[in-house]
Scaffold this motif. Sequence first.
Motif, PDB file in Angstrom:
ATOM      1  N   MET A 196       0.872  -1.167   0.000  1.00  0.00           N
ATOM      2  CA  MET A 196       0.000   0.000   0.000  1.00  0.00           C
ATOM      3  C   MET A 196       0.911   1.219   0.000  1.00  0.00           C
ATOM      4  N   CYS A 197       0.721   2.092  -0.981  1.00  0.00           N
ATOM      5  CA  CYS A 197       1.591   3.266  -1.111  1.00  0.00           C
ATOM      6  C   CYS A 197       0.963   4.496  -0.454  1.00  0.00           C
ATOM      7  N   VAL A 198       1.792   5.291   0.193  1.00  0.00           N
ATOM      8  CA  VAL A 198       1.325   6.524   0.805  1.00  0.00           C
ATOM      9  C   VAL A 198       2.316   7.652   0.533  1.00  0.00           C
ATOM     10  N   VAL A 199       1.794   8.861   0.530  1.00  0.00           N
ATOM     11  CA  VAL A 199       2.602  10.081   0.474  1.00  0.00           C
ATOM     12  C   VAL A 199       2.388  10.812   1.789  1.00  0.00           C
ATOM     13  N   VAL A 200       3.461  11.121   2.491  1.00  0.00           N
ATOM     14  CA  VAL A 200       3.377  11.788   3.794  1.00  0.00           C
ATOM     15  C   VAL A 200       3.902  13.214   3.679  1.00  0.00           C
ATOM     16  N   LYS A 201       3.051  14.182   4.019  1.00  0.00           N
ATOM     17  CA  LYS A 201       3.462  15.579   4.135  1.00  0.00           C
ATOM     18  C   LYS A 201       3.114  16.045   5.547  1.00  0.00           C
ATOM     19  N   ALA A 202       4.073  16.667   6.224  1.00  0.00           N
ATOM     20  CA  ALA A 202       3.877  17.050   7.622  1.00  0.00           C
ATOM     21  C   ALA A 202       4.325  18.484   7.865  1.00  0.00           C
ATOM     22  N   ASP A 203       3.949  18.990   9.050  1.00  0.00           N
ATOM     23  CA  ASP A 203       4.258  20.374   9.391  1.00  0.00           C
ATOM     24  C   ASP A 203       5.714  20.575   9.786  1.00  0.00           C
ATOM     25  N   VAL A 204       6.302  19.563  10.436  1.00  0.00           N
ATOM     26  CA  VAL A 204       7.705  19.678  10.847  1.00  0.00           C
ATOM     27  C   VAL A 204       8.430  18.383  10.493  1.00  0.00           C
ATOM     28  N   GLN A 205       9.747  18.473  10.370  1.00  0.00           N
ATOM     29  CA  GLN A 205      10.542  17.321   9.944  1.00  0.00           C
ATOM     30  C   GLN A 205      10.429  16.155  10.929  1.00  0.00           C
ATOM     31  N   GLY A 206      10.374  16.479  12.216  1.00  0.00           N
ATOM     32  CA  GLY A 206      10.284  15.413  13.217  1.00  0.00           C
ATOM     33  C   GLY A 206       9.027  14.574  13.041  1.00  0.00           C
ATOM     34  N   SER A 207       7.918  15.236  12.760  1.00  0.00           N
ATOM     35  CA  SER A 207       6.664  14.514  12.542  1.00  0.00           C
ATOM     36  C   SER A 207       6.721  13.694  11.268  1.00  0.00           C
ATOM     37  N   ALA A 208       7.304  14.260  10.211  1.00  0.00           N
ATOM     38  CA  ALA A 208       7.424  13.537   8.943  1.00  0.00           C
ATOM     39  C   ALA A 208       8.245  12.271   9.124  1.00  0.00           C
ATOM     40  N   GLU A 209       9.349  12.380   9.848  1.00  0.00           N
ATOM     41  CA  GLU A 209      10.216  11.223  10.063  1.00  0.00           C
ATOM     42  C   GLU A 209       9.549  10.176  10.950  1.00  0.00           C
ATOM     43  N   ALA A 210       8.887  10.625  12.030  1.00  0.00           N
ATOM     44  CA  ALA A 210       8.248   9.689  12.951  1.00  0.00           C
ATOM     45  C   ALA A 210       7.111   8.932  12.269  1.00  0.00           C
ATOM     46  N   LEU A 211       6.287   9.646  11.510  1.00  0.00           N
ATOM     47  CA  LEU A 211       5.161   9.004  10.838  1.00  0.00           C
ATOM     48  C   LEU A 211       5.651   8.066   9.736  1.00  0.00           C
ATOM     49  N   THR A 212       6.648   8.509   8.980  1.00  0.00           N
ATOM     50  CA  THR A 212       7.207   7.664   7.922  1.00  0.00           C
ATOM     51  C   THR A 212       7.768   6.379   8.502  1.00  0.00           C
ATOM     52  N   ARG A 213       8.503   6.500   9.593  1.00  0.00           N
ATOM     53  CA  ARG A 213       9.108   5.326  10.232  1.00  0.00           C
ATOM     54  C   ARG A 213       8.036   4.379  10.746  1.00  0.00           C
ATOM     55  N   ALA A 214       7.007   4.919  11.376  1.00  0.00           N
ATOM     56  CA  ALA A 214       5.931   4.089  11.930  1.00  0.00           C
ATOM     57  C   ALA A 214       5.169   3.354  10.826  1.00  0.00           C
ATOM     58  N   LEU A 215       4.917   4.037   9.726  1.00  0.00           N
ATOM     59  CA  LEU A 215       4.172   3.413   8.628  1.00  0.00           C
ATOM     60  C   LEU A 215       4.980   2.307   7.965  1.00  0.00           C
ATOM     61  N   ARG A 216       6.273   2.520   7.817  1.00  0.00           N
ATOM     62  CA  ARG A 216       7.126   1.509   7.186  1.00  0.00           C
ATOM     63  C   ARG A 216       7.239   0.242   8.023  1.00  0.00           C
ATOM     64  N   GLU A 217       6.979   0.359   9.309  1.00  0.00           N
ATOM     65  CA  GLU A 217       7.057  -0.812  10.189  1.00  0.00           C
ATOM     66  C   GLU A 217       5.764  -1.627  10.202  1.00  0.00           C
ATOM     67  N   LEU A 218       4.695  -1.083   9.620  1.00  0.00           N
ATOM     68  CA  LEU A 218       3.412  -1.790   9.629  1.00  0.00           C
ATOM     69  C   LEU A 218       3.446  -2.998   8.701  1.00  0.00           C
ATOM     70  N   LYS A 219       2.772  -4.068   9.126  1.00  0.00           N
ATOM     71  CA  LYS A 219       2.648  -5.258   8.288  1.00  0.00           C
ATOM     72  C   LYS A 219       1.406  -6.029   8.709  1.00  0.00           C
ATOM     73  N   LEU A 220       0.625  -6.449   7.745  1.00  0.00           N
ATOM     74  CA  LEU A 220      -0.533  -7.304   7.982  1.00  0.00           C
ATOM     75  C   LEU A 220      -0.397  -8.537   7.106  1.00  0.00           C
ATOM     76  N   GLU A 221      -0.842  -9.671   7.597  1.00  0.00           N
ATOM     77  CA  GLU A 221      -0.781 -10.868   6.771  1.00  0.00           C
ATOM     78  C   GLU A 221      -1.885 -11.850   7.133  1.00  0.00           C
ATOM     79  N   ASN A 222      -2.207 -12.694   6.166  1.00  0.00           N
ATOM     80  CA  ASN A 222      -3.112 -13.819   6.395  1.00  0.00           C
ATOM     81  C   ASN A 222      -2.470 -15.046   5.765  1.00  0.00           C
ATOM     82  N   ASP A 223      -3.257 -16.080   5.489  1.00  0.00           N
ATOM     83  CA  ASP A 223      -2.683 -17.313   4.952  1.00  0.00           C
ATOM     84  C   ASP A 223      -2.188 -17.166   3.525  1.00  0.00           C
ATOM     85  N   GLU A 224      -2.639 -16.121   2.831  1.00  0.00           N
ATOM     86  CA  GLU A 224      -2.330 -15.996   1.416  1.00  0.00           C
ATOM     87  C   GLU A 224      -1.378 -14.854   1.077  1.00  0.00           C
TER      88      GLU A 224
END
Length: 230
Positions: free
Chosen positions: A31-59
């Motif tokens: 799933m692709c996302v574009v992140v735009k934030a008010d400050v660099q710290g928020s952009a980095e924190a949100l980007t890092r958190a999103l990249r760590e997300l993972k969902l899976e099932n049997d397929e």
Amino acid sequence: REKESAQYQAGLMNSVAATFAGGMNKERREMCVVVKADVQGSAEALTRALRELKLENDEAIVSVKVLIGETGEVSKSDIAIATVTPQTTVIAFGVAASFDAMEDARANNVQIEYHGIIYDAIESVEGRMQEVLSPTPDGEYAGSALVQEVFNIGGTGNIAGSRCLDGFIRKGSNVRVLRGDKILVETKVKTLRNFKAEADRIDEGNECGIGLQDFEDFVSGDVIECYVEA
């Protein structure tokens, strides 16, 4: 004892290998996302958190690909990048979108989400990831029903005593069962009853008993969504 230890270690290695092999055989989806934030710290924190997300099932396994993670308002160029990959979502964290960007987003059916709390943004993306992991059944959305009670009918199995929340539920239609934000199964309506009589369709506001093909592990609060093919 040494023989037993060797057998145990061999079994453990086989189990680990099987686990990794199973993961390697799963379809990889992004799933692709574009992140735009008010400050660099928020952009980095949100980007890092999103990249760590993972969902899976049997397929399949779904992860997040961040195309852009930077500061500033959402611009026309951000929308242009988002249009390259279908279903890309733009996350505007504490920022607005320019008028031209909003016009382009509408024209190209690009979703812009506005958030001020990182947790809310992550939760929203997780919901969209679930849709990528388990796409909606074939057909147009027709309605949904809330499971209120579960009845065990001898020879038939569990029946979901439900109330139609909106639209209608039709016998033989494609359905999916949701528990919270988790999709449990996609199947078909096997039996549909209005009180004690068989029914082909139940409309909004009416109560009914729903039986599904190959699924009966209902609990109160589950939602059954109905999709009807044209």
